[in-house]
Write a protein that holds these residues in place. Structure first.
Motif, PDB file in Angstrom:
ATOM      1  N   ARG A  66      18.466   7.882-107.591  1.00 41.45           N
ATOM      2  CA  ARG A  66      17.408   8.691-106.594  1.00 41.45           C
ATOM      3  C   ARG A  66      16.166   8.151-106.666  1.00 41.45           C
ATOM      4  O   ARG A  66      15.526   7.892-105.631  1.00 41.45           O
ATOM      5  N   VAL A  69      16.146   4.908-104.657  1.00 45.39           N
ATOM      6  CA  VAL A  69      16.181   4.889-103.022  1.00 45.39           C
ATOM      7  C   VAL A  69      15.082   5.979-102.427  1.00 45.39           C
ATOM      8  O   VAL A  69      14.800   6.627-101.435  1.00 45.39           O
ATOM      9  N   GLY A  70      14.216   6.125-103.558  1.00 48.71           N
ATOM     10  CA  GLY A  70      13.012   6.820-103.251  1.00 48.71           C
ATOM     11  C   GLY A  70      12.951   8.695-103.082  1.00 48.71           C
ATOM     12  O   GLY A  70      12.177   9.149-102.312  1.00 48.71           O
ATOM     13  N   LEU A  71      14.207   9.148-103.401  1.00 54.29           N
ATOM     14  CA  LEU A  71      14.242  10.358-103.306  1.00 54.29           C
ATOM     15  C   LEU A  71      13.562  11.172-104.493  1.00 54.29           C
ATOM     16  O   LEU A  71      13.157  12.322-104.172  1.00 54.29           O
ATOM     17  N   LYS A  90       8.720   2.188 -99.947  1.00 55.38           N
ATOM     18  CA  LYS A  90       9.854   2.719 -99.937  1.00 55.38           C
ATOM     19  C   LYS A  90      10.408   2.416 -98.574  1.00 55.38           C
ATOM     20  O   LYS A  90      11.731   1.940 -98.403  1.00 55.38           O
ATOM     21  N   LYS A  91       9.667   2.651 -97.434  1.00 56.22           N
ATOM     22  CA  LYS A  91      10.179   2.394 -96.264  1.00 56.22           C
ATOM     23  C   LYS A  91      10.791   1.061 -96.065  1.00 56.22           C
ATOM     24  O   LYS A  91      11.742   1.036 -95.344  1.00 56.22           O
ATOM     25  N   GLU A  92      10.106  -0.001 -96.595  1.00 55.04           N
ATOM     26  CA  GLU A  92      10.545  -1.246 -96.175  1.00 55.04           C
ATOM     27  C   GLU A  92      11.877  -1.609 -97.023  1.00 55.04           C
ATOM     28  O   GLU A  92      12.778  -2.053 -96.468  1.00 55.04           O
ATOM     29  N   LEU A  94      13.986   0.536 -98.002  1.00 55.58           N
ATOM     30  CA  LEU A  94      15.178   1.222 -97.612  1.00 55.58           C
ATOM     31  C   LEU A  94      15.788   0.518 -96.666  1.00 55.58           C
ATOM     32  O   LEU A  94      17.363   0.726 -96.210  1.00 55.58           O
ATOM     33  N   LYS A  95      15.160  -0.310 -95.682  1.00 60.28           N
ATOM     34  CA  LYS A  95      15.804  -1.379 -94.607  1.00 60.28           C
ATOM     35  C   LYS A  95      16.928  -1.892 -95.298  1.00 60.28           C
ATOM     36  O   LYS A  95      17.897  -1.944 -94.473  1.00 60.28           O
ATOM     37  N   GLY A  99      23.991   3.408 -98.779  1.00 58.16           N
ATOM     38  CA  GLY A  99      24.696   4.073 -99.756  1.00 58.16           C
ATOM     39  C   GLY A  99      24.644   5.532 -99.707  1.00 58.16           C
ATOM     40  O   GLY A  99      24.044   6.233 -98.847  1.00 58.16           O
ATOM     41  N   PHE A 100      24.930   6.055-100.815  1.00 55.47           N
ATOM     42  CA  PHE A 100      24.918   7.426-100.995  1.00 55.47           C
ATOM     43  C   PHE A 100      24.717   7.725-102.463  1.00 55.47           C
ATOM     44  O   PHE A 100      24.929   7.167-103.370  1.00 55.47           O
ATOM     45  N   GLY A 120      22.507   5.717 -88.740  1.00 53.34           N
ATOM     46  CA  GLY A 120      22.310   4.206 -88.266  1.00 53.34           C
ATOM     47  C   GLY A 120      21.221   3.851 -87.467  1.00 53.34           C
ATOM     48  O   GLY A 120      20.804   2.841 -87.935  1.00 53.34           O
ATOM     49  N   LEU A 122      18.485   4.863 -87.465  1.00 53.16           N
ATOM     50  CA  LEU A 122      17.314   5.188 -88.037  1.00 53.16           C
ATOM     51  C   LEU A 122      16.786   3.777 -88.875  1.00 53.16           C
ATOM     52  O   LEU A 122      15.525   3.720 -89.100  1.00 53.16           O
ATOM     53  N   ASN A 123      17.665   3.088 -88.922  1.00 54.38           N
ATOM     54  CA  ASN A 123      17.184   1.936 -89.710  1.00 54.38           C
ATOM     55  C   ASN A 123      17.283   0.764 -88.757  1.00 54.38           C
ATOM     56  O   ASN A 123      17.318  -0.392 -89.278  1.00 54.38           O
TER      57      ASN A 123
ATOM     58  N   MET B   2      10.898   8.826 -81.800  1.00 55.57           N
ATOM     59  CA  MET B   2      12.178   8.434 -82.298  1.00 55.57           C
ATOM     60  C   MET B   2      12.815   9.450 -83.335  1.00 55.57           C
ATOM     61  O   MET B   2      14.010   9.965 -83.000  1.00 55.57           O
ATOM     62  N   ARG B   6      15.988  12.422 -82.568  1.00 50.55           N
ATOM     63  CA  ARG B   6      17.117  12.517 -83.442  1.00 50.55           C
ATOM     64  C   ARG B   6      17.100  14.067 -83.951  1.00 50.55           C
ATOM     65  O   ARG B   6      18.285  14.789 -84.097  1.00 50.55           O
ATOM     66  N   MET B 101      17.185   8.711 -96.905  1.00 54.01           N
ATOM     67  CA  MET B 101      17.622   7.452 -97.477  1.00 54.01           C
ATOM     68  C   MET B 101      17.551   6.421 -96.543  1.00 54.01           C
ATOM     69  O   MET B 101      18.148   5.316 -96.569  1.00 54.01           O
ATOM     70  N   HIS B 102      16.811   6.701 -95.517  1.00 56.40           N
ATOM     71  CA  HIS B 102      16.597   5.851 -94.232  1.00 56.40           C
ATOM     72  C   HIS B 102      15.348   5.458 -94.439  1.00 56.40           C
ATOM     73  O   HIS B 102      14.544   5.861 -94.957  1.00 56.40           O
ATOM     74  N   SER B 103      14.906   4.197 -93.626  1.00 51.95           N
ATOM     75  CA  SER B 103      13.703   3.628 -93.522  1.00 51.95           C
ATOM     76  C   SER B 103      12.846   4.411 -92.477  1.00 51.95           C
ATOM     77  O   SER B 103      12.327   3.912 -91.450  1.00 51.95           O
ATOM     78  N   ILE B 104      12.265   5.547 -93.126  1.00 49.33           N
ATOM     79  CA  ILE B 104      11.456   6.417 -92.327  1.00 49.33           C
ATOM     80  C   ILE B 104      10.613   7.217 -93.352  1.00 49.33           C
ATOM     81  O   ILE B 104      10.781   7.092 -94.564  1.00 49.33           O
ATOM     82  N   ARG B 106       7.972  10.038 -94.952  1.00 48.69           N
ATOM     83  CA  ARG B 106       8.316  11.356 -95.264  1.00 48.69           C
ATOM     84  C   ARG B 106       7.130  12.089 -94.246  1.00 48.69           C
ATOM     85  O   ARG B 106       7.543  13.251 -93.847  1.00 48.69           O
ATOM     86  N   ILE B 268      13.815  14.937-104.358  1.00 47.56           N
ATOM     87  CA  ILE B 268      14.868  15.631-103.640  1.00 47.56           C
ATOM     88  C   ILE B 268      15.776  15.429-104.816  1.00 47.56           C
ATOM     89  O   ILE B 268      16.663  14.596-105.020  1.00 47.56           O
TER      90      ILE B 268
END
Lengths: 334, 270
Positions: A66, A69-71, A90-92, A94-95, A99-100, A120, A122-123, B2, B6, B101-104, B106, B268
């Motif tokens: 977690r 992946v920045g959670l 984090k945003k960069e 996560l590109k 995973g999960f 999908g 989103l990236n 964007m 969604r 978990m995506h490149s977005i 918060r 989270i």
């Protein structure tokens, strides 16, 4: 138990240290209300590694993922993915990650295809063809247009893997991907992970099953109570000896014969079996000596699995007392 | 944008969205029906308020009559629910973790959640408007409307005033929605967040209802929710409307700033 020292330096399966680092953590720490869940964790995963992240339940595996992946935010320390620091960039970062964490979660009112398209995109751009491709890979093509809400646990798990792969990320993080799967499903997933590794994708696989990590990973770390217990090539995560169970006509006499061969400290007689810690190949010699001594041998049972699980338990139980001294950390790991 | 697109896809795939919308379409039709069946009973003192009695003579004012009834409870309820569901509902299903978990960023996620909740309310208000006009036209016909102050204005002027009234109500309802979204950053239960927002809304209403608390009244956004009725008197007294809008803006900015602060670093754990 100690590690086999012959392996120090790393076997051929380990990528050379020249491979770039895809994922690393530096003093990664998380405490919840004063209780340390992850305690100054340092990991290095290189490109092409299928990296096993092993530990008993509650060891801090999921908390670590977690943070990567920045959670959740580390109490101190950070991770890097490619060259991006988490949580800062984090945003960069996560590109490059797919995973999960724990059970993959999707929008139940939408089809698998729509879920994949939505997530999908989103990236980056996602072609319909790629969606079909990943659905094929995990064997969900026929059910692609059913609502995910109607999926079984195993199907959701597969969809989680499809979603992890959709953007062709450099790093795939799978948190206990075989949990709750039937034996065939487990086999499929393990095969898939191996293929990903062969294809050059870096995989970070968390598991509490030593034999699973052994089957698919080239490198692994074992953590317990948020700390690294041991890190290195998977082939090093073996007990020094395998064990063999013997059943003979005269267990008492047999013990003396075997003890003379492998040393008394490696022989133990339980209610039924004579349990011998011995290197591979020693069994043949033992049987020959026993027969020569006139003791009939009824059964020789290799108990390697048992040995591994004991080894794992030993490592994870001793680590709260001593994290480095009792078990030798082998080379290759940095 | 964007992310907002969604979110819209997610919104239209949820059954619960339609339940609220159907309710908002049904209410003005039911109100019209009730008023129509009651049309020969002219005891105004124990009947509905001024706007509603105006609508009994002119279907054109049915939308504002409906909004008078809705803004007391059903609209705040729906706004709380849709606001709370945006984050806490996704925490319940676990999808928030897949999403994040995506490149977005918060901040972007929070803004898109806020945006889609507003779009939901806008669609709902549009349905009330349309439902009110259709019902009103069928039952009472559309004429040049008489206002609360007695003057009659043209149909287009009347529609324009109704539209402004709706926009004002929207601004007020965004306060409730922002409150719910703020609570949704603090809990993983959408029901808890929705109820918390409603409780605050009701407590504010109660505080506003007692003269002892009059000193608080200007600071409660709930005291300003009905100020749009000033639009239906000529000349329009803009002062309470402007004060109301400023109050709403302060609440919305404040609530969303706190929500952003909390969500930005939220762990989270679902």
């Amino acid at each position: 138990m100690t590690l086999t020292q012959e392996h120090t330096g790393g076997p051929a399966a380990t990528p050379p240290d020249a491979e770039p680092v895809v994922l690393a953590t530096y003093g990664l720490t998380k405490s919840f209300g004063g209780k340390l869940a992850v305690d100054h964790l340092d990991l290095t995963v290189r490109r092409g590694d299928v990296f096993g992240f092993l530990g008993p339940n509650g060891a801090g595996k999921t908390t670590t993922i977690r943070m990567i992946v920045g959670l959740i935010y580390p109490t101190s320390g950070y991770a890097t993915v490619i060259d991006h620091q988490v949580p800062r960039d984090k945003k960069e970062a996560l590109k490059h990650i797919g995973g999960f964490v724990e059970v993959p979660a999707f929008y139940g009112n939408m089809s698998a295809r729509l879920n994949l398209r939505l997530m999908g995109s989103l990236n980056g751009q996602v072609e319909e063809q790629r969606i079909s491709e990943v659905l094929d890979i995990v064997g969900l093509r026929e059910r692609a247009d059913s609502k995910v809400g109607d999926y079984s646990h195993g199907m959701k798990q597969r969809l989680g893997i499809a979603n992890a792969l959709i953007n062709k990320p450099e790093l795939v993080i799978l948190d206990e991907p075989t949990s709750g799967l039937d034996p065939q499903g487990m086999k499929d997933v393990r095969e898939l992970v191996r293929e990903l590794g062969t294809g050059g994708t870096t995989v970070f696989l968390s598991s509490h099953l030593l034999h699973e990590v052994e089957q698919v990973c080239n490198r692994a770390v074992i953590i317990n109570r948020g700390k690294v217990v041991i890190e290195g090539p998977v082939s090093d995560l073996h007990p020094e000896h395998s064990s063999v169970k013997l059943l003979t006509a005269d267990q008492g006499k047999a013990r003396d014969v075997v003890a003379a061969l492998v040393g008394a400290q490696n022989v133990e007689l339980d209610e039924e079996y004579l349990i011998v810690q011995a290197s591979d190949g020693a069994a043949r010699e033992m049987v020959a000596k026993l027969v020569a001594a006139g003791i009939g041998v009824d059964a020789v049972i290799p108990a390697r699995e048992q040995g591994l699980e004991d080894f794992f338990l030993g490592l994870t139980q001793s680590s709260d007392v001593d994290t480095g001294g009792a078990v030798g950390v082998s080379g290759g790991a940095k | 944008m964007m992310l907002l697109r969604r979110e819209f896809t997610k919104l239209i795939h949820q059954k619960r969205s339609y339940v609220g919308w159907i309710g908002l379409l049904a209410v003005p039709l039911l109100v019209t029906l009730a008023l129509y069946l009651n049309r020969n009973n002219h005891h105004h003192d124990n009947g509905p308020g001024g706007v509603i009695s105006l609508a009994m003579h002119n279907g054109l004012l049915m939308p504002v009559a409906a909004i008078t009834l809705l803004s007391a409870f059903l609209l705040p309820l729906l706004a709380s629910m849709v606001g709370a569901y945006q984050l806490a509902g996704e925490a319940e299903t676990g999808t928030i973790k897949t999403w994040l978990m995506h490149s977005i960023s918060r901040g972007g996620v929070l803004a898109s959640k806020w945006g889609i909740a507003i779009i939901y309310v806008i669609i709902g208000l549009a349905l009330v408007f349309v439902g009110g006009l259709i019902g009103g036209a069928l039952a009472f016909g559309l004429h040049a409307p008489a206002l609360l102050s007695g003057q009659t204005v043209s149909i287009s002027h009347g529609l324009g005033l109704s539209l402004l009234a709706f926009l004002y109500v929207l601004a007020g309802i965004i306060c409730v929605l922002s409150l719910a979204l703020l609570f949704a950053t603090m809990t993983n239960s959408s029901l808890t967040a929705a109820i918390a927002a409603l409780v605050v809304f009701i407590v504010m209403n109660i505080l506003g209802a007692f003269s002892y608390f009059d000193f608080m009244k200007p600071y409660l956004f709930t005291s300003h929710l009905d100020a749009w009725q000033n639009l239906l008197s000529q000349p329009i007294s803009w002062h309470p409307i402007v004060i109301g809008l400023i109050t709403f803006a302060i609440y919305i900015v404040g609530l969303m700033a706190v929500a952003w602060y909390l969500f930005r670093r939220k762990d989270i754990l679902v």
